[in-house]
Design an enzyme around this catalytic site. Structure first.
Site, PDB file in Angstrom:
ATOM      1  CD  GLN A 191       0.868  -8.951  -2.318  1.00 18.66           C
ATOM      2  OE1 GLN A 191       1.624  -9.633  -2.968  1.00 18.66           O
ATOM      3  NE2 GLN A 191      -0.369  -8.731  -2.711  1.00 18.66           N
ATOM      4  N   GLY A 214      -4.217  -4.584  -4.394  1.00 16.19           N
ATOM      5  CA  GLY A 214      -5.200  -3.591  -4.843  1.00 16.19           C
ATOM      6  C   GLY A 214      -4.424  -2.361  -5.263  1.00 16.19           C
ATOM      7  CG  HIS A 215      -1.361  -2.446  -7.594  1.00 13.10           C
ATOM      8  ND1 HIS A 215      -0.468  -3.126  -8.368  1.00 13.10           N
ATOM      9  CD2 HIS A 215      -1.036  -2.757  -6.303  1.00 13.10           C
ATOM     10  CE1 HIS A 215       0.352  -3.817  -7.588  1.00 13.10           C
ATOM     11  NE2 HIS A 215       0.017  -3.620  -6.335  1.00 13.10           N
ATOM     12  CG  ASP A 256      -1.761  -1.240   1.315  1.00  9.98           C
ATOM     13  OD1 ASP A 256      -2.257  -1.700   0.274  1.00  9.98           O
ATOM     14  OD2 ASP A 256      -1.879  -1.790   2.421  1.00  9.98           O
ATOM     15  CE  LYS A 315       3.174  -2.522  -4.426  1.00  9.28           C
ATOM     16  NZ  LYS A 315       2.706  -2.225  -3.082  1.00  9.28           N
ATOM     17  N   GLY A 316       0.548   1.585  -7.418  1.00 13.12           N
ATOM     18  CA  GLY A 316      -0.344   1.668  -8.585  1.00 13.12           C
ATOM     19  C   GLY A 316      -0.115   2.950  -9.365  1.00 13.12           C
TER      20      GLY A 316
HETATM   21  P1  IMP Z   1      -2.457 -12.911   2.124  1.00 17.72           P
HETATM   22  O1  IMP Z   1      -1.548 -12.364   1.094  1.00 17.72           O
HETATM   23  O2  IMP Z   1      -3.905 -12.727   1.794  1.00 17.72           O
HETATM   24  O3  IMP Z   1      -2.116 -14.307   2.517  1.00 17.72           O
HETATM   25  O4  IMP Z   1      -2.234 -12.041   3.459  1.00 17.72           O
HETATM   26  C1  IMP Z   1      -1.020 -12.092   4.227  1.00 17.72           C
HETATM   27  C2  IMP Z   1      -0.671 -10.726   4.789  1.00 17.72           C
HETATM   28  O5  IMP Z   1      -0.335  -9.848   3.723  1.00 17.72           O
HETATM   29  C3  IMP Z   1      -1.809 -10.036   5.538  1.00 17.72           C
HETATM   30  O6  IMP Z   1      -1.258  -9.278   6.593  1.00 17.72           O
HETATM   31  C4  IMP Z   1      -2.420  -9.113   4.506  1.00 17.72           C
HETATM   32  O7  IMP Z   1      -3.083  -8.023   5.102  1.00 17.72           O
HETATM   33  C5  IMP Z   1      -1.163  -8.677   3.763  1.00 17.72           C
HETATM   34  N1  IMP Z   1      -1.407  -8.273   2.375  1.00 17.72           N
HETATM   35  C6  IMP Z   1      -1.622  -9.070   1.319  1.00 17.72           C
HETATM   36  N2  IMP Z   1      -1.763  -8.350   0.202  1.00 17.72           N
HETATM   37  C7  IMP Z   1      -1.595  -7.075   0.554  1.00 17.72           C
HETATM   38  C8  IMP Z   1      -1.592  -5.838  -0.172  1.00 17.72           C
HETATM   39  O8  IMP Z   1      -1.732  -5.796  -1.402  1.00 17.72           O
HETATM   40  N3  IMP Z   1      -1.380  -4.714   0.556  1.00 17.72           N
HETATM   41  C9  IMP Z   1      -1.154  -4.738   1.898  1.00 17.72           C
HETATM   42  N4  IMP Z   1      -1.155  -5.854   2.616  1.00 17.72           N
HETATM   43  C10 IMP Z   1      -1.372  -7.009   1.959  1.00 17.72           C
END
Ligand code: IMP
Length: 426
Positions: A225, A40-41, A13, A16-17
């Site tokens: 991420q 979510g970009h 977050d 990056k988008g």
């Molecule tokens: P998962 O990727 O759904 O398995 O989640 C694992 C961890 O990564 C959790 O703490 C999520 O909140 C975090 N996470 C996964 N994708 C994102 C993202 O795009 N932005 C921020 N946190 C993320």
């Protein structure tokens, strides 16, 4: 341009988008290499806001080829819905501008249910996943029982692999979670329908990208991420299940590291994280809600409120090292406009010992107290600034300090969600 990786330097977050959207102008190919629709970009174009989960942000530009690499995990329904939503908003999506690696793994309904049930069983020790089935899908990939796009496209192989998986998974569901499990026919029929729609997009993307590089095309690798969520270099076990660091760009696409010219890190001017896990510089509740409101810090995928805190130079320095980042982009500087004083974490303290490098032990990191330096705030609106030279001197001072502490040059600064609210640092 050249072949560039854009990578998040915190817990995702970072904005990056928007940055990928800006760099997309100079790229021929924009490639996702890991993660899935947990990302979510957000890209704002005029008065339109787009949130992309699986499709590279470059899709909003004409004459670009977007690629979903082999390192990504694909929920076919989420992908097809995203394509449909874009088309409804006037964005052309076809196999002329979107290609999917036949080696990418497929998220199945049982992955999503595993994600949910495992989290519920963990109770207070949960990770706080997005519950999109990401972890369980990567688990199957590494356990060598995953189903790839190429398997999905062959009815017989798909039938066999799905059957083998369901036999095992349903037994686990019943014995461990008291859940009845899944019906083979239902998933088989549903996924065969998706397969038909996905088939035109499927390609050998590593061959395609390497040929493009031979023809001197520019490739932009879009990290999802952030570094601190990387399964190897993040705050394990509170991480995602893929390599979100720059190295993931090679494994996740089949483009060798020697063909990558540059790694650009995206860094938020403060820190946020969604989900559980250590966060040494987390704000007190009052400051948290102020910054959360001003920075609109709510998850683009799950809508969850993000945890917010001071800039952590220890963690971002770690990110510059493991990504080999020399240039960074600072985002959301404007969110700090009303702060009288700013704190930056430069080390941690635990039981009278000072740590200048973040400890690998997650429990220890949880107990660490941040050591801060303080800088004066600038108390001026920076969202209207369009050139570095017009930034208040105290804002420039904050940026210089961040750059020095993390050991990377600031390349761009972003002061709002719109494309034009960005300027170079010279
Ligand atoms: P998962 O990727 O759904 O398995 O989640 C694992 C961890 O990564 C959790 O703490 C999520 O909140 C975090 N996470 C996964 N994708 C994102 C993202 O795009 N932005 C921020 N946190 C993320």
């Amino acid at each position: 341009m050249s072949n560039r990786v854009v990578v998040g330097m915190q817990w995702g977050d970072e904005g990056k988008g928007k940055i990928i959207d800006l760099f997309s102008k100079e790229a021929d190919y924009i490639v996702r290499y890991q993660g899935g629709n947990n990302a979510g970009h957000t890209v704002v174009v005029g008065n339109q806001k787009f949130i992309l989960h699986l499709i590279p942000s470059g899709i909003l530009h004409k004459n670009k080829i977007c690629v979903i690499g082999n390192g990504v995990v694909i929920d076919p329904k989420a992908l097809l819905d995203e394509i449909e939503n874009l088309r409804e908003r006037g964005i052309k999506v076809s196999n002329k501008n979107l290609l999917i690696s036949e080696k990418a793994h497929v998220i199945l309904p049982y992955h999503k249910v595993f994600d949910k049930l495992r989290e519920e069983k963990k109770g207070l020790k949960k990770i706080g996943t997005t519950r999109k089935g990401i972890g369980p899908c990567y688990t199957d990939k590494v356990a060598r029982c995953g189903i790839r796009i190429v398997d999905l496209l062959d009815r017989e192989i798909f039938r066999k692999k799905l059957k083998e998986n369901l036999d095992e998974k349903n037994e686990i569901f019943r014995s461990l979670y008291k859940f009845k499990g899944f019906n083979f026919q239902q998933i088989y029929k549903e996924y065969c329908r998706y397969a038909k729609k996905i088939k035109p997009f499927a390609r050998n993307c590593s061959v395609l990208l390497n040929k493009a590089i031979d023809k001197k095309k520019n490739i932009l690798f879009e990290g999802a991420q952030g570094t601190l969520l990387d399964v190897d270099h993040g705050t394990y076990q509170f991480v995602t299940s893929s390599n979100s660091t720059a190295g993931g760009a090679s494994c996740g696409t089949g483009v060798g590291p020697a063909k990558i010219d540059e790694v650009i890190g995206v860094v938020k001017a403060y820190t946020t994280r969604v989900g559980e896990g250590p966060f040494p510089t987390e704000f007190s509740p009052k400051l948290m809600s102020k910054i959360r409101e001003k920075g609109e810090e709510f998850g683009a995928t799950t809508g969850r409120p993000r945890r917010c805190g001071w800039f952590d130079a220890v963690l971002v320095k770690h990110a510059t090292i493991v990504n080999g980042t020399k240039s960074i982009v600072i985002t959301k500087l404007d969110v700090l406009d009303d702060m009288e004083t700013l704190k930056i974490c430069v080390a941690y303290k635990y039981k009278n010992k000072i740590y200048k490098i973040s400890p690998a032990n997650t429990n220890l990191l949880n107990e660490c107290k941040p050591v801060y330096i303080k800088l004066p705030g600038w108390l001026k609106d920076t969202s209207v600034v369009s050139q570095y030279k017009n930034l208040p001197s105290k804002a420039k001072n904050y940026l210089k300090c961040l750059s020095k502490l993390v050991g990377a040059k600031i390349y761009l600064v972003s002061v709002g969600s719109e494309r034009q609210q960005t300027f170079n640092v010279r």
